[in-house]
Design a protein around this motif. Structure first.
Motif, PDB file in Angstrom:
ATOM      1  N   GLU A 113       0.832  -1.202   0.000  1.00 44.09           N
ATOM      2  CA  GLU A 113       0.000   0.000   0.000  1.00 44.09           C
ATOM      3  C   GLU A 113       0.870   1.257   0.000  1.00 44.09           C
ATOM      4  O   GLU A 113       0.525   2.274  -0.604  1.00 44.09           O
ATOM      5  N   LYS A 148      -2.540   2.554  -1.489  1.00 43.75           N
ATOM      6  CA  LYS A 148      -3.467   3.366  -0.704  1.00 43.75           C
ATOM      7  C   LYS A 148      -3.918   4.586  -1.500  1.00 43.75           C
ATOM      8  O   LYS A 148      -5.114   4.924  -1.524  1.00 43.75           O
ATOM      9  N   PHE A 168      -8.968   1.803   6.551  1.00 43.96           N
ATOM     10  CA  PHE A 168      -7.531   1.682   6.784  1.00 43.96           C
ATOM     11  C   PHE A 168      -7.276   1.419   8.269  1.00 43.96           C
ATOM     12  O   PHE A 168      -7.833   2.097   9.130  1.00 43.96           O
TER      13      PHE A 168
END
Length: 306
Positions: A262, A267, A279
């Motif tokens: 990520e 992300k 998250f």
């Protein structure tokens, strides 16, 4: 295609696979589903009258390891079907048709047919998260809701193209990212390096792996004995912006803030594409192991209200 590098490591992996299943903490049934690409191993758990939940693991692991801390709780609410990815290090066995013409969607279609599932919830981790997204895109009538764990939206970045001509470039970039994370530890899987790799992959709760001797023996066996090239026929494709729009309301993403994948852009891609993502701080790529109680609760909550 050889799945294992040698017979000795294959035997270690199979033995510890069965030992891991004994730690699931629930009644289960193992069966094989015949497909055009070989036999696909499936682990079932939960009452037959509960909603179906099909589970996909990631690359380089298997169902026994992936769902060890999730199966007992999830099987109280769903009839779970944990799939060993064909070409992966579980108990699925590819045949001669598992080649460059392999098709993930055709393979999953045949699994659904073999399990007599008209539709189901689907969930997966890492590459299993991609499979969950991809099947949701291609078979929206078969997927009620999908959960993608430790994965990102399969969308091209703003400066990328989904043109197949760029597939080699995208694959090379993905391989470079994998090397950043896994090397040098995975190349020399000593006990110390395996522990260090787990620490790199996870957040502060990495001890759920390192303090479990059965998990560690199995994982070391995977690193030493699995032939990663056996997964090369599974192709990861990028979705167009229109395709992303079509699945946005149907897929939930659960992501650890300390997940190295990520941090390499996953992300940001979720945020840029306005995906429904949660998250989790202090958690990494092993999110469903590291924070198993929270993830189990989230999966049940999301799917129960679908």
């Amino acid at each position: 295609m050889k799945v294992y590098r040698n017979k000795k490591q294959a035997e270690i992996i199979r033995q510890t696979y069965d030992q891991l299943l004994k730690l699931w903490g629930c009644e289960l049934l193992e069966r094989d589903v015949q497909t055009d690409f070989g036999t696909t191993h499936v682990i079932e758990a939960g009452p037959n009258d509960k909603p179906a939940l099909v589970l996909f693991h990631g690359v380089g692991d298997d169902s026994a390891l992936m769902w060890i801390f999730n199966a007992a709780e999830l099987s109280k609410h769903f009839k779970i079907y944990a799939i060993d990815t064909i070409g992966g290090p579980g108990k699925s066995v590819p045949n001669k048709n598992y080649n460059e013409n392999f098709d993930d969607i055709a393979w999953i279609d045949q699994i659904f047919d073999g399990l007599k599932l008209d539709c189901a919830f689907v969930a997966g981790v890492s590459n299993g998260g991609f499979l969950s997204q991809y099947y949701t895109l291609k078979r929206p009538d078969k997927v009620i809701k999908a959960i993608s764990i430790s994965s990102t939206v399969a969308a091209a970045a703003a400066n990328e193209s989904v043109d197949p001509k760029n597939a080699k470039k995208a694959k090379a970039a993905a391989m470079k990212n994998m090397m950043k994370i896994f090397l040098p530890e995975a190349l020399f899987p000593t006990d110390k390096n395996v522990c260090n790799l787990i620490k790199k992959m996870c957040g502060k709760n990495y001890t759920v792996f390192t303090e479990n001797p059965t998990i560690m023996t199995h994982y070391k066996g995977l690193l030493r004995g699995f032939n990663n090239m056996a997964m090369k026929y599974h192709k990861v494709v990028a979705f167009t912006s229109q395709e992303v729009d079509s699945v946005r309301d149907k897929i939930i993403y659960l992501v650890g803030e300390d997940d190295p994948f990520e941090k390499l852009g996953g992300k940001e891609r979720l945020i840029e594409n306005h995906m429904n993502a949660t998250f989790y701080p202090d958690a990494g790529h092993g999110l469903n192991h590291e924070l198993s109680s929270q993830i189990n609760e989230k999966i049940v909550e999301v799917l129960s209200h679908a």
